[in-house]
Design an enzyme around this catalytic site. Structure first.
Site, PDB file in Angstrom:
ATOM      1  N   SER A 123       0.587  -1.216   0.110  1.00 27.21           N
ATOM      2  CA  SER A 123      -0.098  -0.031   0.123  1.00 27.21           C
ATOM      3  C   SER A 123       0.981   1.307   0.296  1.00 27.21           C
ATOM      4  O   SER A 123       0.009   2.210  -0.142  1.00 27.21           O
ATOM      5  CB  SER A 123      -0.919   0.207   0.766  1.00 27.21           C
TER       6      SER A 123
ATOM      7  N   SER B 293      -6.693   3.387   3.828  1.00 23.50           N
ATOM      8  CA  SER B 293      -5.907   2.675   3.053  1.00 23.50           C
ATOM      9  C   SER B 293      -7.006   2.117   2.213  1.00 23.50           C
ATOM     10  O   SER B 293      -6.821   0.244   1.254  1.00 23.50           O
ATOM     11  CB  SER B 293      -4.779   1.529   3.146  1.00 23.50           C
TER      12      SER B 293
ATOM     13  N   LYS C  94       0.269   4.189  -2.898  1.00 25.07           N
ATOM     14  CA  LYS C  94      -0.836   4.769  -3.371  1.00 25.07           C
ATOM     15  C   LYS C  94      -0.297   6.245  -2.562  1.00 25.07           C
ATOM     16  O   LYS C  94      -0.761   7.143  -3.002  1.00 25.07           O
ATOM     17  CB  LYS C  94      -1.720   3.970  -1.675  1.00 25.07           C
TER      18      LYS C  94
END
Length: 386
Positions: free
Chosen positions: A56, A119, A59
């Site tokens: 993640s 997330s 991101k």
């Protein structure tokens, strides 16, 4: 050639060069890095170019591409994006999610909160499709931006960081990306320090979720950035700490064994950076640095500055080993144009040149008229440099 020596203002920041890292700290992770935001110096690194799956932390780049489009005016925060079946199914497959519903119209602002704070992989897909037409095309934009940032060991194939062998990076590249985001999008960086997000979803009660970054809750000055987890990579974290004095450090680690280790080891690295070294502010961008004497000008001196902030990292209690001066051709002949290069700021540590950067005139200085030039020249011949 003349030299003007400068008084150095020391800001009590803590910075660490590579040569001291192995002697003073170890980090229980597969790879890790600590950089200074202001200087971009690497303060500590261990296996920093090891290939990782960023999970993640991907991101961060998703946010950068969106922020870029916002800054250019190609999209607005209140613009609404339809939720496709692909995006919706992310929330039904066990991934971390914002829990958007099929055919919902969701604002860019809410999707960014869903991506950065909670997330949400579903929010990533929806935003990517809404801004670029498809997640594949959005990934192309991510790679173009990665090349611009000089992330030479990274490749992105999706917007969420879901496991894919072709979605890879290094902690060094993640640190570069994090610094780039903070530096270029200060108006949007606040998303990363928000600890909760409540999504007023369609067809159910609002859902409130917390930010997964554990360091945000420790009252230690951390205001970003992003956690990650993949079973193959274990736990990862890109974090940034800012002190009251303006100091900022960025730490990235990957391959922590547990959530608890991720939190403790990242905190340990950041605090070690604060304790170990000082940062000296030599010059501030476009602020007066020094006055240099000019010859036959309507003003006797010209103010000079640098076109960049100049910071230097030194070991604590070694400030006396740091010196700097401006080297320039004297006398400076008029006329002087605003923005004209006037000389070179040179910085030494233990008498070794460690940095140099040009200085520029902050103002225009015209030449005096012919009669004044004759008078001053004669006066100089008779009385010398007075």
């Amino acid at each position: 050639m003349k030299k003007i020596f400068l008084f150095l203002m020391v800001i009590f920041f803590s910075l660490v060069p590579n040569s001291y890292a192995a002697k003073k700290i170890s980090v229980d992770a597969i790879s890790s890095i600590l950089i200074d935001y202001h200087t971009n110096d690497v303060l500590f690194e261990d296996n920093a170019d090891h290939k990782i799956y960023p999970a993640s932390m991907t991101k961060i780049m998703t946010a950068i591409v969106a922020f870029d489009l916002l800054k250019k005016g190609d999209v607005t925060l209140d613009e609404e994006i339809p939720v496709s079946e692909k995006a919706w199914r992310m929330s039904t497959s066990g991934y971390s999610s914002m829990f958007i519903m099929l055919n919902d119209m969701v604002s860019v602002d809410d999707l960014l909160k869903g991506i950065i704070i909670v997330s949400g992989n579903d929010a990533c897909v929806a935003l990517a499709e809404g801004l670029a037409g498809s997640e594949e095309e959005f990934a192309n934009l991510m790679n173009i931006k990665a090349e611009e940032i000089e992330m030479y060991n990274s490749n992105f194939v999706n917007s969420s960081g879901i496991a894919d062998p072709e979605n890879y990076s290094t902690v060094r590249d993640i640190a570069k990306m994090s610094r780039y985001l903070i530096m270029n999008y200060p108006e949007y960086y606040h998303y990363f320090k928000e600890t909760t997000f409540t999504w007023d979803r369609t067809g159910g009660d609002p859902i409130t979720q917390g930010n997964r970054n554990p360091l945000l809750y420790k009252n230690m000055g951390v205001d970003g950035l992003k956690t990650g987890f993949l079973s193959v990579e274990k736990y990862s974290l890109a974090s940034s700490m800012k002190t009251e004095g303006g100091r900022r450090l960025i730490a990235v680690g990957s391959g922590f064994n547990t959530k608890n280790s991720r939190s403790k080891q990242s905190s340990k690295l950041l605090f070690w950076g604060l304790r170990s070294f000082d940062t000296v502010s030599i010059s501030k961008k476009n602020e007066p640095l020094e006055n240099l004497e000019v010859w036959l000008g309507k003003k006797p001196k010209v103010q000079v500055t640098t076109k960049e902030d100049v910071f230097i990292n030194i070991p604590k209690r070694k400030k006396s080993a740091l010196t700097s001066y401006i080297e320039y051709e004297s006398p400076i002949q008029t006329p002087v144009a605003k923005g004209q290069e006037m000389g070179m700021l040179k910085i030494f540590f233990n008498e070794e040149l460690i940095k140099e950067t040009p200085v520029y005139a902050m103002e225009k200085v015209s030449k005096v008229n012919i009669f004044t030039r004759i008078f001053r020249s004669v006066n100089y011949l008779i009385w010398g440099d007075v």
